[in-house]
Design a protein around this motif. Structure first.
Motif, PDB file in Angstrom:
ATOM      1  N   ARG A  97       0.815  -1.220   0.000  1.00  0.00           N
ATOM      2  CA  ARG A  97       0.000   0.000   0.000  1.00  0.00           C
ATOM      3  C   ARG A  97       0.843   1.262   0.000  1.00  0.00           C
ATOM      4  O   ARG A  97       0.551   2.224  -0.697  1.00  0.00           O
ATOM      5  N   SER A  98       1.903   1.261   0.776  1.00  0.00           N
ATOM      6  CA  SER A  98       2.721   2.468   0.901  1.00  0.00           C
ATOM      7  C   SER A  98       3.781   2.581  -0.201  1.00  0.00           C
ATOM      8  O   SER A  98       4.341   3.654  -0.393  1.00  0.00           O
ATOM      9  N   ASP A  99       4.037   1.477  -0.916  1.00  0.00           N
ATOM     10  CA  ASP A  99       5.066   1.495  -1.960  1.00  0.00           C
ATOM     11  C   ASP A  99       4.630   0.623  -3.138  1.00  0.00           C
ATOM     12  O   ASP A  99       5.167  -0.459  -3.355  1.00  0.00           O
ATOM     13  N   PRO A 100       3.641   1.095  -3.901  1.00  0.00           N
ATOM     14  CA  PRO A 100       3.136   0.268  -5.005  1.00  0.00           C
ATOM     15  C   PRO A 100       4.173  -0.018  -6.089  1.00  0.00           C
ATOM     16  O   PRO A 100       4.063  -0.979  -6.831  1.00  0.00           O
ATOM     17  N   SER A 101       5.221   0.791  -6.181  1.00  0.00           N
ATOM     18  CA  SER A 101       6.253   0.562  -7.206  1.00  0.00           C
ATOM     19  C   SER A 101       7.254  -0.518  -6.799  1.00  0.00           C
ATOM     20  O   SER A 101       8.097  -0.920  -7.593  1.00  0.00           O
ATOM     21  N   ASN A 102       7.179  -0.965  -5.553  1.00  0.00           N
ATOM     22  CA  ASN A 102       8.092  -1.984  -5.013  1.00  0.00           C
ATOM     23  C   ASN A 102       9.550  -1.535  -4.967  1.00  0.00           C
ATOM     24  O   ASN A 102      10.451  -2.360  -4.944  1.00  0.00           O
ATOM     25  N   SER A 103       9.802  -0.234  -4.959  1.00  0.00           N
ATOM     26  CA  SER A 103      11.191   0.236  -4.886  1.00  0.00           C
ATOM     27  C   SER A 103      11.831  -0.146  -3.547  1.00  0.00           C
ATOM     28  O   SER A 103      13.037  -0.399  -3.491  1.00  0.00           O
ATOM     29  N   THR A 104      11.036  -0.229  -2.500  1.00  0.00           N
ATOM     30  CA  THR A 104      11.580  -0.610  -1.198  1.00  0.00           C
ATOM     31  C   THR A 104      12.029  -2.065  -1.221  1.00  0.00           C
ATOM     32  O   THR A 104      13.051  -2.408  -0.624  1.00  0.00           O
ATOM     33  N   ILE A 105      11.305  -2.915  -1.917  1.00  0.00           N
ATOM     34  CA  ILE A 105      11.699  -4.316  -2.026  1.00  0.00           C
ATOM     35  C   ILE A 105      13.020  -4.423  -2.792  1.00  0.00           C
ATOM     36  O   ILE A 105      13.878  -5.234  -2.453  1.00  0.00           O
ATOM     37  N   THR A 106      13.184  -3.586  -3.797  1.00  0.00           N
ATOM     38  CA  THR A 106      14.454  -3.556  -4.528  1.00  0.00           C
ATOM     39  C   THR A 106      15.589  -3.183  -3.579  1.00  0.00           C
ATOM     40  O   THR A 106      16.667  -3.791  -3.606  1.00  0.00           O
ATOM     41  N   ASN A 107      15.349  -2.213  -2.710  1.00  0.00           N
ATOM     42  CA  ASN A 107      16.354  -1.823  -1.710  1.00  0.00           C
ATOM     43  C   ASN A 107      16.614  -2.953  -0.723  1.00  0.00           C
ATOM     44  O   ASN A 107      17.750  -3.161  -0.289  1.00  0.00           O
ATOM     45  N   LEU A 108      15.566  -3.661  -0.360  1.00  0.00           N
ATOM     46  CA  LEU A 108      15.697  -4.792   0.555  1.00  0.00           C
ATOM     47  C   LEU A 108      16.551  -5.886  -0.080  1.00  0.00           C
ATOM     48  O   LEU A 108      17.438  -6.453   0.566  1.00  0.00           O
ATOM     49  N   ASP A 109      16.312  -6.170  -1.343  1.00  0.00           N
ATOM     50  CA  ASP A 109      17.107  -7.176  -2.057  1.00  0.00           C
ATOM     51  C   ASP A 109      18.576  -6.761  -2.141  1.00  0.00           C
ATOM     52  O   ASP A 109      19.477  -7.596  -2.001  1.00  0.00           O
ATOM     53  N   ALA A 110      18.813  -5.473  -2.366  1.00  0.00           N
ATOM     54  CA  ALA A 110      20.195  -4.978  -2.427  1.00  0.00           C
ATOM     55  C   ALA A 110      20.875  -5.114  -1.064  1.00  0.00           C
ATOM     56  O   ALA A 110      22.056  -5.497  -0.986  1.00  0.00           O
ATOM     57  N   ALA A 111      20.138  -4.826  -0.011  1.00  0.00           N
ATOM     58  CA  ALA A 111      20.692  -4.973   1.347  1.00  0.00           C
ATOM     59  C   ALA A 111      21.029  -6.434   1.618  1.00  0.00           C
ATOM     60  O   ALA A 111      22.087  -6.742   2.189  1.00  0.00           O
ATOM     61  N   ARG A 112      20.174  -7.328   1.195  1.00  0.00           N
ATOM     62  CA  ARG A 112      20.432  -8.760   1.374  1.00  0.00           C
ATOM     63  C   ARG A 112      21.687  -9.172   0.621  1.00  0.00           C
ATOM     64  O   ARG A 112      22.524  -9.904   1.151  1.00  0.00           O
ATOM     65  N   ALA A 113      21.837  -8.708  -0.620  1.00  0.00           N
ATOM     66  CA  ALA A 113      23.023  -9.049  -1.408  1.00  0.00           C
ATOM     67  C   ALA A 113      24.291  -8.573  -0.705  1.00  0.00           C
ATOM     68  O   ALA A 113      25.298  -9.296  -0.660  1.00  0.00           O
TER      69      ALA A 113
END
Length: 147
Positions: A38-54
């Motif tokens: 709801r707060s991030d429909p573009s999923n840019s935060t998930i992209t940041n989360l994936d980068a943090a995991r990497a």
């Protein structure tokens, strides 16, 4: 922000970061994606989360001891921002943190499996399996009278 919510965001961020380097990550990532949808429909935060995991996975081999702490602090700040901007409700965050903590405790137990069934009512046994090979079924033959 009151101390209870601050503790909740810190706990949530720490749990999230610890799950990034476990086999439970795929499930944790999906929980977070739904939470943020709801707060991030573009999923840019998930992209940041994936980068943090990497970065965390890379740090395991190169030995950056402070990276996990720094990453947790960044996600703590992000969760606080979501609460302060009222992009998410504290009850929603509390529910997410509870689910992540369950995943974390399951990941800590070797060999544990947690399954859930969605999408309808099951009126019988449900069997989940990876691969079954060499299956042999023996049928019992009733005794026949000899005479």
């Amino acid at each position: 922000m009151d101390s209870e919510l601050a503790a909740l965001t810190a706990s949530g961020a720490t749990t999230l970061v610890s799950l990034m380097v476990t086999d439970s990550w795929t499930h944790a990532r999906e929980l977070v994606r739904r939470f943020l949808s709801r707060s991030d429909p573009s999923n840019s935060t998930i992209t940041n989360l994936d980068a943090a995991r990497a970065r965390l996975l890379d740090a395991q081999s190169t030995g950056h001891p402070h990276l996990a702490r720094d990453t947790a602090e960044q996600w703590d700040a992000y969760l606080r921002h979501l609460l302060e901007a009222r992009a998410v409700a504290s009850a929603e965050l509390r529910a997410l943190v509870t689910e992540l903590q369950h995943l974390q405790s399951d990941a800590a137990r070797p060999g544990s499996v947690r399954n859930s069934i969605n999408g309808g009512v099951q009126h019988g046994p449900v069997i989940q399996s990876g691969r079954i090979t060499g299956l042999t079924i023996h049928a019992h033959q009733p005794d026949t009278p000899q005479g």
